[in-house]
Design an enzyme around this catalytic site. Structure first.
Site, mmCIF file in Angstrom:
data_model
loop_
_atom_site.group_PDB
_atom_site.id
_atom_site.type_symbol
_atom_site.label_atom_id
_atom_site.label_comp_id
_atom_site.label_asym_id
_atom_site.label_seq_id
_atom_site.Cartn_x
_atom_site.Cartn_y
_atom_site.Cartn_z
ATOM 1 N N HIS A 22 -4.575 -33.613 -2.444
ATOM 2 C CA HIS A 22 -5.516 -33.280 -1.376
ATOM 3 C C HIS A 22 -6.947 -33.597 -1.788
ATOM 4 O O HIS A 22 -7.312 -33.521 -2.965
ATOM 5 C CB HIS A 22 -5.374 -31.808 -0.985
ATOM 6 C CG HIS A 22 -4.092 -31.547 -0.279
ATOM 7 N ND1 HIS A 22 -4.009 -31.386 1.079
ATOM 8 C CD2 HIS A 22 -2.816 -31.449 -0.743
ATOM 9 C CE1 HIS A 22 -2.743 -31.207 1.426
ATOM 10 N NE2 HIS A 22 -2.010 -31.239 0.330
ATOM 11 N N HIS A 23 -7.744 -33.959 -0.780
ATOM 12 C CA HIS A 23 -9.157 -34.244 -1.013
ATOM 13 C C HIS A 23 -9.901 -32.936 -1.233
ATOM 14 O O HIS A 23 -9.585 -31.919 -0.614
ATOM 15 C CB HIS A 23 -9.737 -34.993 0.195
ATOM 16 C CG HIS A 23 -10.987 -35.744 -0.109
ATOM 17 N ND1 HIS A 23 -12.210 -35.127 -0.228
ATOM 18 C CD2 HIS A 23 -11.206 -37.063 -0.325
ATOM 19 C CE1 HIS A 23 -13.140 -36.037 -0.488
ATOM 20 N NE2 HIS A 23 -12.552 -37.221 -0.564
ATOM 21 N N ALA A 24 -10.890 -32.980 -2.108
ATOM 22 C CA ALA A 24 -11.628 -31.749 -2.423
ATOM 23 C C ALA A 24 -12.677 -31.406 -1.375
ATOM 24 O O ALA A 24 -13.182 -30.276 -1.351
ATOM 25 C CB ALA A 24 -12.298 -31.888 -3.786
#
Length: 395
Positions: A229-231
């Protein structure tokens, strides 16, 4: 080629490099039509000993050294050093990935290369570059992944950090090296002078940290791995459907509205936690759970069909063999056969003047018989600087 002159036709490259970063840099130039002469020591490129093997040949080495000619020179031997010096005077580009100072100890520091051929573009790829406190240290991909910070943000959510699954620490500087060579050749057309280009594996990885670096430089956030997942953006990662994971990438309010509509979740659009991309990023775990709840009764095929029709970026999570055999991979010509049937990977650039057929990597010393002819050529004449006539052309 289809009647098109190769993009780098007439450019001769000496490839003194070994294993991955330098050979890939030189192979990119070969794929663009340069005449690349791979120069190996009598011991040969270490990459020849990396498996897996097909008919006794390293597939790793073949991938990185196609479209090259191959000769053997021992730069510790005075006669071979003299031959190499004459080749330098008759070439346009030199690629090497020795530790800084090694080529100099063999008799060819940057100043000597420039004396032999003022128009030579020489690129040296090393672990940490020619300057700085770590300049003399050796490095492999693992070391620069660890020291660049990349490993610290790669891995399962919350850590620990892990190595990227390919040798990105070699691949990034190879790409930078090829770009730098092309820029230096273009600049040479205006100045008549070559230059020595310093490319570092460490620099390459630090330079591509993008949003990770910006967060570290400009916030007090804890910068750590976030898994698939993107932060910052959400929902942006892999999500479980009824029969396995799918990748969904939503990084704008408009796309989030489409996602909410196609999954029949209008309440997401009025939820204060999800108003903006930044809000969604701060609440990505809650949103992830809600997205997976919405996908629970849908198969991966259903999800991809619905989201794809709505214009929401999505895709299946493929393993390597699935990716290599995907119809789009094959349609783009990314997996190719060399004339002897060896299956390999194409480059990612499509342009007029690029290679359409691949020649196999040379056997050790395969083209030694061409060396005498190369050495009888006239030395390369530096290109005429823009707007400046040569002395012999003046009245």
């Amino acid at each position: 080629m289809t009647g098109e002159r190769a993009a780098l036709d007439g450019i001769r490259v000496l490839d003194l490099s070994r294993v991955l970063s330098g050979p890939l840099c030189a192979r990119i130039l070969a794929d663009l039509g340069a005449e690349v002469i791979k120069i190996e020591s009598p011991a040969g490129d270490d990459g020849r000993r990396f498996g897996p093997f097909v008919d006794g040949d390293s597939t790793f080495h073949r991938l990185l050294n196609r479209n090259k000619l191959g000769i053997t020179l021992d730069l510790k031997d005075p006669d071979d050093r003299e031959r190499f010096a004459r080749l330098v005077a008759r070439s346009d580009v030199l690629v090497e990935n020795f530790r800084p100072g090694v080529l100099g100890r063999l008799g060819f520091p940057p100043g000597e290369l420039a004396r032999l051929n003022p128009a030579l573009v020489a690129v040296g790829i090393s672990g940490f570059g020619r300057t700085g406190p770590l300049a003399e240290r050796p490095a492999y991909d693992l070391i620069v992944q660890a020291m660049s910070g990349l490993m610290s943000v790669t891995g399962p959510d919350g850590g620990p950090g892990v190595r990227v699954g390919v040798s990105i620490g070699d691949i990034v500087p190879a790409l930078y090296g090829a770009v730098a060579v092309l820029a230096a050749l273009y600049q040479r057309e205006r100045t008549g002078r070559g230059q020595h280009i310093d490319v570092s594996m460490f620099d390459g990885l630090v330079s591509v940290l993008e949003s990770v670096a910006m967060r570290a430089l400009h916030t007090d956030e804890d910068v750590r791995p976030t898994g698939a997942h993107h932060a910052i953006s959400a929902p942006y990662g892999t999500f479980e459907a009824k029969d396995g994971p799918v990748a969904i990438a939503v990084a704008s309010d408009a796309l989030f509205a489409r996602l909410a509509d196609v999954l029949d979740r209008p309440g997401w659009l009025t939820d204060a936690r999800y108003t903006t991309d930044a809000d969604r990023g701060r609440h990505r775990e809650e949103l992830r759970a809600e997205v997976e709840a919405a996908l629970a009764d849908l198969t991966r095929a259903d999800v991809l069909d619905r989201l794809g029709a709505a214009g929401v970026p999505c895709g299946p999570v493929l393993d390597v063999r699935e990716a290599l055999s995907h119809p789009h991979t094959l349609a783009r010509g990314l997996v190719r056969d060399e004339p002897d049937g060896f299956r390999t990977l194409a480059g990612a650039v499509r342009l007029a003047g690029g290679a359409e057929e691949f020649r196999p990597a040379p056997a050790p010393g395969e083209h030694d018989h061409l060396l005498a002819a190369w050495l009888t050529e006239e030395p390369r004449i530096p290109p005429r600087p823009e707007g400046v006539a040569r002395a012999e052309d003046r009245p």
